[in-house]
Scaffold this motif. Structure first.
Motif, mmCIF file in Angstrom:
data_model
loop_
_atom_site.group_PDB
_atom_site.id
_atom_site.type_symbol
_atom_site.label_atom_id
_atom_site.label_comp_id
_atom_site.label_asym_id
_atom_site.label_seq_id
_atom_site.Cartn_x
_atom_site.Cartn_y
_atom_site.Cartn_z
ATOM 1 N N TYR A 38 70.127 29.314 102.565
ATOM 2 C CA TYR A 38 70.942 28.843 101.439
ATOM 3 C C TYR A 38 70.318 27.607 100.805
ATOM 4 C CZ TYR A 38 74.683 26.398 98.987
ATOM 5 O OH TYR A 38 75.409 25.735 98.042
ATOM 6 N N TYR A 39 70.021 26.590 101.616
ATOM 7 C CA TYR A 39 69.495 25.340 101.074
ATOM 8 C C TYR A 39 68.072 25.492 100.556
ATOM 9 C CZ TYR A 39 73.628 23.029 102.904
ATOM 10 O OH TYR A 39 74.926 22.659 103.138
ATOM 11 N N CYS A 40 67.271 26.314 101.216
ATOM 12 C CA CYS A 40 65.899 26.529 100.739
ATOM 13 C C CYS A 40 65.895 27.154 99.350
ATOM 14 C CB CYS A 40 65.138 27.419 101.717
ATOM 15 S SG CYS A 40 64.567 26.560 103.202
ATOM 16 N N GLN A 41 66.721 28.162 99.145
ATOM 17 C CA GLN A 41 66.740 28.845 97.851
ATOM 18 C C GLN A 41 67.343 27.959 96.766
ATOM 19 O OE1 GLN A 41 65.028 31.312 97.570
ATOM 20 N NE2 GLN A 41 65.210 32.766 99.222
ATOM 21 N N ARG A 42 68.474 27.360 97.052
ATOM 22 C CA ARG A 42 69.130 26.517 96.045
ATOM 23 C C ARG A 42 68.257 25.334 95.658
ATOM 24 N NH1 ARG A 42 74.022 22.744 97.689
ATOM 25 N NH2 ARG A 42 72.186 21.495 98.215
ATOM 26 N N ASN A 43 67.678 24.669 96.677
ATOM 27 C CA ASN A 43 66.898 23.468 96.399
ATOM 28 C C ASN A 43 65.522 23.781 95.821
ATOM 29 O OD1 ASN A 43 69.074 22.094 97.386
ATOM 30 N ND2 ASN A 43 68.160 21.610 99.365
ATOM 31 N N ARG A 44 64.995 24.954 96.150
ATOM 32 C CA ARG A 44 63.733 25.382 95.521
ATOM 33 C C ARG A 44 63.916 25.479 94.012
ATOM 34 N NH1 ARG A 44 60.852 31.185 97.017
ATOM 35 N NH2 ARG A 44 59.061 31.076 95.560
ATOM 36 N N LEU A 45 65.038 26.038 93.593
ATOM 37 C CA LEU A 45 65.350 26.132 92.166
ATOM 38 C C LEU A 45 65.602 24.758 91.558
ATOM 39 C CD1 LEU A 45 67.697 29.243 92.342
ATOM 40 C CD2 LEU A 45 65.521 29.138 91.098
ATOM 41 N N GLN A 46 66.348 23.940 92.285
ATOM 42 C CA GLN A 46 66.672 22.604 91.778
ATOM 43 C C GLN A 46 65.411 21.757 91.617
ATOM 44 O OE1 GLN A 46 69.990 20.613 93.701
ATOM 45 N NE2 GLN A 46 69.017 18.608 93.444
ATOM 46 N N PHE A 47 64.507 21.853 92.586
ATOM 47 C CA PHE A 47 63.288 21.060 92.538
ATOM 48 C C PHE A 47 62.401 21.503 91.380
ATOM 49 C CE2 PHE A 47 59.069 19.626 93.794
ATOM 50 C CZ PHE A 47 59.321 18.368 94.308
ATOM 51 N N PHE A 48 62.259 22.824 91.191
ATOM 52 C CA PHE A 48 61.430 23.304 90.083
ATOM 53 C C PHE A 48 62.035 22.903 88.742
ATOM 54 C CE2 PHE A 48 59.991 26.250 86.849
ATOM 55 C CZ PHE A 48 58.621 26.264 87.065
ATOM 56 N N ALA A 49 63.355 22.985 88.627
ATOM 57 C CA ALA A 49 64.014 22.601 87.378
ATOM 58 C C ALA A 49 63.738 21.138 87.043
ATOM 59 C CB ALA A 49 65.519 22.848 87.492
ATOM 60 N N ARG A 50 63.566 20.324 88.060
ATOM 61 C CA ARG A 50 63.348 18.891 87.845
ATOM 62 C C ARG A 50 61.878 18.535 87.677
ATOM 63 N NH1 ARG A 50 66.355 14.867 91.925
ATOM 64 N NH2 ARG A 50 68.126 15.801 90.824
ATOM 65 N N TYR A 51 60.996 19.167 88.456
ATOM 66 C CA TYR A 51 59.594 18.747 88.485
ATOM 67 C C TYR A 51 58.591 19.849 88.123
ATOM 68 C CZ TYR A 51 61.518 14.816 91.125
ATOM 69 O OH TYR A 51 62.249 13.734 91.533
ATOM 70 N N GLY A 52 59.008 21.094 88.115
ATOM 71 C CA GLY A 52 58.064 22.179 87.879
ATOM 72 C C GLY A 52 57.461 22.137 86.484
ATOM 73 N N ARG A 53 56.196 22.521 86.396
ATOM 74 C CA ARG A 53 55.524 22.595 85.103
ATOM 75 C C ARG A 53 55.980 23.857 84.390
ATOM 76 N NH1 ARG A 53 49.589 21.051 87.560
ATOM 77 N NH2 ARG A 53 50.080 18.860 88.036
ATOM 78 N N LYS A 54 56.571 23.659 83.237
ATOM 79 C CA LYS A 54 57.205 24.776 82.535
ATOM 80 C C LYS A 54 56.216 25.853 82.100
ATOM 81 C CE LYS A 54 61.141 22.879 83.141
ATOM 82 N NZ LYS A 54 60.715 21.839 84.088
ATOM 83 N N LYS A 55 54.921 25.514 82.007
ATOM 84 C CA LYS A 55 53.943 26.533 81.633
ATOM 85 C C LYS A 55 53.800 27.596 82.728
ATOM 86 C CE LYS A 55 49.806 24.026 83.271
ATOM 87 N NZ LYS A 55 48.487 23.487 82.861
ATOM 88 N N TYR A 56 54.287 27.280 83.925
ATOM 89 C CA TYR A 56 54.211 28.228 85.039
ATOM 90 C C TYR A 56 55.532 28.939 85.302
ATOM 91 C CZ TYR A 56 49.763 25.970 86.210
ATOM 92 O OH TYR A 56 48.486 25.485 86.178
ATOM 93 N N ILE A 57 56.478 28.816 84.377
ATOM 94 C CA ILE A 57 57.823 29.313 84.660
ATOM 95 C C ILE A 57 57.841 30.830 84.876
ATOM 96 C CG2 ILE A 57 58.478 29.592 82.219
ATOM 97 C CD1 ILE A 57 61.306 28.578 83.122
ATOM 98 N N VAL A 58 56.997 31.571 84.158
ATOM 99 C CA VAL A 58 56.969 33.028 84.331
ATOM 100 C C VAL A 58 56.462 33.374 85.730
ATOM 101 C CG1 VAL A 58 55.926 35.186 83.544
ATOM 102 C CG2 VAL A 58 56.684 33.481 81.871
ATOM 103 N N LEU A 59 55.403 32.695 86.179
ATOM 104 C CA LEU A 59 54.878 32.933 87.521
ATOM 105 C C LEU A 59 55.886 32.513 88.586
ATOM 106 C CD1 LEU A 59 51.141 31.857 87.173
ATOM 107 C CD2 LEU A 59 52.001 34.135 87.731
ATOM 108 N N PHE A 60 56.573 31.400 88.334
ATOM 109 C CA PHE A 60 57.586 30.947 89.285
ATOM 110 C C PHE A 60 58.692 31.998 89.421
ATOM 111 C CE2 PHE A 60 61.815 29.062 89.832
ATOM 112 C CZ PHE A 60 61.672 28.537 91.104
#
Length: 296
Positions: free
Chosen positions: A225-247
């Motif tokens: 639960y926490y891995c999936q939810r926080n993986r999304l939360q972390f990407f939303a905050r720090y992920g490079r949007k140019k990689y959003i399709v690959l993510f």
């Protein structure tokens, strides 16, 4: 040199590992007055047993288990209030040696731009490296560990919270750990804030700890639960949007595998629960839910 540091150990319902960790701290030359145990709302039997064995130990008992970040923050606030220059945050399944902390302090004192330094983590009872710095894979939205031995200090994207020496005056700029994660990604988030404010995160092989790497984590469905939810939360905050399709591709593929296992082999390794908790984590991210899930 050691007297500049408050050693903060996070405990939750674990006596044996905590006692061995504390014993290794004392053997390494750390003064008993510099040791602080943060108990994340363990059972009273656990706390009382620790007090019986170590009546001199300073223990801060939290009124509820609000997660690893909350425990760390309680320790950091105590270090700041006591005027310590550094905070050494430890999981209770860490074992130190005599050079662990002195080497970390020397790294921070040689370069004032280093905000955090961690030792090379060795699997307990072996010579195998389990953490020598990490980086964030923007394409997969995962924090990945380097497990190759280092030749010298290395600046990295993130450092594990299992053993982390923090420069306390830096906290005025970065703030503390984000308690909204509750569990997982909180150390990576903190490192991102540290780097954003111009400080470096460094791992050094001259400092080592033995780490009793958990072998049962994958068997606990709530972790999914926490891995999936926080993986999304972390990407939303720090992920490079140019990689959003690959993510999205990697995230979907990973969860599709969980769903297939959960439906085809529901009894094996708690696959159905792992699937259910993962989907719940995704739904709670969409709903904007953060922090501790009281239903788990």
């Amino acid at each position: 040199m050691l007297e500049k540091t408050l050693v903060v150990i996070i405990n939750f319902n674990n006596i044996e590992d905590t006692l061995e960790c504390l014993e290794s701290c004392i053997k390494s030359g750390i003064n008993k007055k510099q040791l602080l145990l943060i108990d994340n709302h363990s059972s009273q039997i656990v706390v009382q047993n620790i007090k019986n064995v170590l009546p001199w130990l300073s223990i801060l008992e939290l009124p509820d288990n609000m997660g690893y970040a909350a425990g760390v923050n309680a320790g950091l606030n105590e270090a700041l209030n006591r005027g310590y220059e550094y905070s050494f945050i430890l999981n209770n399944d860490i074992v130190l040696n005599s050079s662990t902390l002195p080497e970390l302090i020397s790294v921070l004192e040689r370069d004032t731009q280093i905000g955090i330094c961690t030792p090379q983590n060795i699997v307990y009872g072996t010579n195998n490296v389990c953490f020598a710095g990490g980086y964030y894979d923007h394409k997969k939205g995962l924090t990945l560990h380097n497990t190759r031995p280092l030749a010298g200090p290395l600046e990295v994207d993130f450092l594990t919270g299992s053993a982390m020496l923090i420069r306390n005056n830096m906290l005025e700029k970065t703030g503390l750990f984000d308690e909204q994660y509750f569990l997982y990604f909180e150390d990576a988030d903190f490192c991102m804030k540290v780097k954003h404010h111009g400080f470096k995160c460094v791992v050094t092989p001259k400092s080592e700890v033995q780490h009793k790497v958990s072998k049962t984590a994958a068997l606990n469905p709530f972790i999914y639960y926490y891995c999936q939810r926080n993986r999304l939360q972390f990407f939303a905050r720090y992920g490079r949007k140019k990689y959003i399709v690959l993510f999205i591709y990697h995230f979907f593929a990973d969860n599709l595998r969980l769903i297939i296992k959960g439906l085809l082999k529901p009894a094996k390794n708690k696959n159905f629960k792992n699937m259910s908790y993962s989907l719940l984590g995704i739904m709670d991210f969409i709903k904007g839910k953060k922090g501790k899930n009281e239903r788990l």
